[in-house]
Design an enzyme around this catalytic site. Structure first.
Site, PDB file in Angstrom:
ATOM      1  N   LYS A   1      -9.899   2.131  -1.789  1.00  0.00           N
ATOM      2  CA  LYS A   1     -10.004   1.601  -0.428  1.00  0.00           C
ATOM      3  C   LYS A   1     -11.293   2.078   0.246  1.00  0.00           C
ATOM      4  O   LYS A   1     -11.585   3.275   0.295  1.00  0.00           O
ATOM      5  CB  LYS A   1      -8.780   2.047   0.366  1.00  0.00           C
ATOM      6  CG  LYS A   1      -8.667   1.472   1.769  1.00  0.00           C
ATOM      7  CD  LYS A   1      -7.384   1.965   2.409  1.00  0.00           C
ATOM      8  CE  LYS A   1      -7.185   1.436   3.813  1.00  0.00           C
ATOM      9  NZ  LYS A   1      -5.932   1.964   4.407  1.00  0.00           N
TER      10      LYS A   1
ATOM     11  N   GLU B   1       0.828  -1.208   0.000  1.00  0.00           N
ATOM     12  CA  GLU B   1       0.000   0.000   0.000  1.00  0.00           C
ATOM     13  C   GLU B   1       0.869   1.267   0.000  1.00  0.00           C
ATOM     14  O   GLU B   1       1.839   1.367   0.756  1.00  0.00           O
ATOM     15  CB  GLU B   1      -0.885  -0.008   1.242  1.00  0.00           C
ATOM     16  CG  GLU B   1      -1.747   1.227   1.415  1.00  0.00           C
ATOM     17  CD  GLU B   1      -2.423   1.294   2.774  1.00  0.00           C
ATOM     18  OE1 GLU B   1      -3.511   1.897   2.846  1.00  0.00           O
ATOM     19  OE2 GLU B   1      -1.887   0.744   3.752  1.00  0.00           O
TER      20      GLU B   1
ATOM     21  N   CYS C   1      -5.101  -2.971   3.444  1.00  0.00           N
ATOM     22  CA  CYS C   1      -4.667  -2.649   4.806  1.00  0.00           C
ATOM     23  C   CYS C   1      -5.811  -2.704   5.824  1.00  0.00           C
ATOM     24  O   CYS C   1      -6.280  -3.769   6.178  1.00  0.00           O
ATOM     25  CB  CYS C   1      -3.950  -1.301   4.813  1.00  0.00           C
ATOM     26  SG  CYS C   1      -2.909  -1.019   6.272  1.00  0.00           S
TER      27      CYS C   1
END
Length: 282
Positions: free
Chosen positions: A127, A40, A162
């Protein structure tokens, strides 16, 4: 499928263009792999919030320009980790409901790129769960809203990033969308490393899927990174785990094992969905 997870060490003193060139060289070295996964926000550092606006780029910006030829040269599907994407705001303003948007305002996303062996951008994922608890990424970036999968090298990748790892309902949605390999680039802090490996194994076990969780090494804006990129099979067995520094972790996946596991231990079919809400506390 042979998968290589490149655990990149991010040093804030290294110029971003130099890091892009260095990472592109690492990708080229993975010829013989089918899939390569990067972490990421490796161009900027996941905790380098003050750099997000300055380093933001469009989908076809300098990161894609550096990595698309590398994927083509290596002949691999490349999950290029994520970038700070600069994009036009939606007509009604920021899609996450923040009030500082507007029809002409640009917004930022934490966006993953999947590049084909031909060097074509075939999928993006913004995300969904932003980290920060009303600080940092949670206030600087807009939230994605799309469950996203990508066909790659005979598998279906479920895309997450994440902090998404803490939200199991997202991964069940990815499985329902056909995912058999869950790809999770991250910039996970060292102080919560045990959570990182625990959650990666949990997502593999509960979804009977492979998990490829690729993190960063180094320190981002004073935050030491966990490293320990990890590959987990559908039974929760660890196929490989990196250490603390920059490293390439390569594992072989038998994609047919996903269907076999789900057939031999068919827990997913016993889900009970749509149960009524409780009337109250007894």
């Amino acid at each position: 499928m042979r998968a290589s997870l490149i655990q990149i060490a991010v040093d804030q003193d290294e110029p971003v263009d130099s890091r892009r060139a260095r990472v592109a060289a690492l990708v080229r070295e993975q010829r013989g792999a089918d899939l390569v996964v990067l972490p990421e926000l490796w161009p900027t550092g996941a905790f380098a919030y003050e750099s997000f606006a300055e380093e933001a780029e469009p989908l076809d910006g300098p990161t894609f320009a550096a990595l698309a030829p590398a994927a083509r040269d290596a002949g691999v599907f490349l999950h290029a980790g994520s970038i700070v994407e600069r994009a036009p705001a939606a007509p009604e303003g920021r899609p996450d409901g923040h009030s500082d948007g507007g029809p002409d305002r640009e917004v930022l996303y934490n966006t993953s790129l999947v590049i084909s062996p031909e060097g074509v951008l075939v999928r993006t994922y913004r995300k969904i769960h932003r980290f920060g608890f009303d600080k940092g990424e949670a206030t600087l970036m807009s939230a994605g809203s799309q469950i996203t999968t990508a066909a790659a090298a005979g598998a279906v990748l479920g895309l997450a990033t994440c902090y998404d790892l803490r939200f199991p309902e997202l991964f069940r949605s990815l499985v329902d969308a056909g995912a058999d390999v869950l790809a999770v680039p991250a910039g996970w802090p060292a102080r919560r490393r045990e959570h990182w490996t625990l959650l990666a194994r949990a997502r593999a076990v509960e979804n009977q899927s492979y998990v490829l969780a690729c993190g960063t090494a180094g320190t981002h804006a004073g935050v030491e990174q966990a490293g320990h990129s990890i590959a987990v099979d559908p039974w929760g067995e660890v196929l490989g785990e990196a250490g603390n520094g920059e490293e390439v972790l390569t594992v072989d996946l038998d994609i047919t094992r996903v269907a076999k596991t789900r057939s031999q231990f068919p827990a997913l079919k016993d889900r009970r969905l749509g149960l009524p809400a409780p009337d109250g506390i007894a």
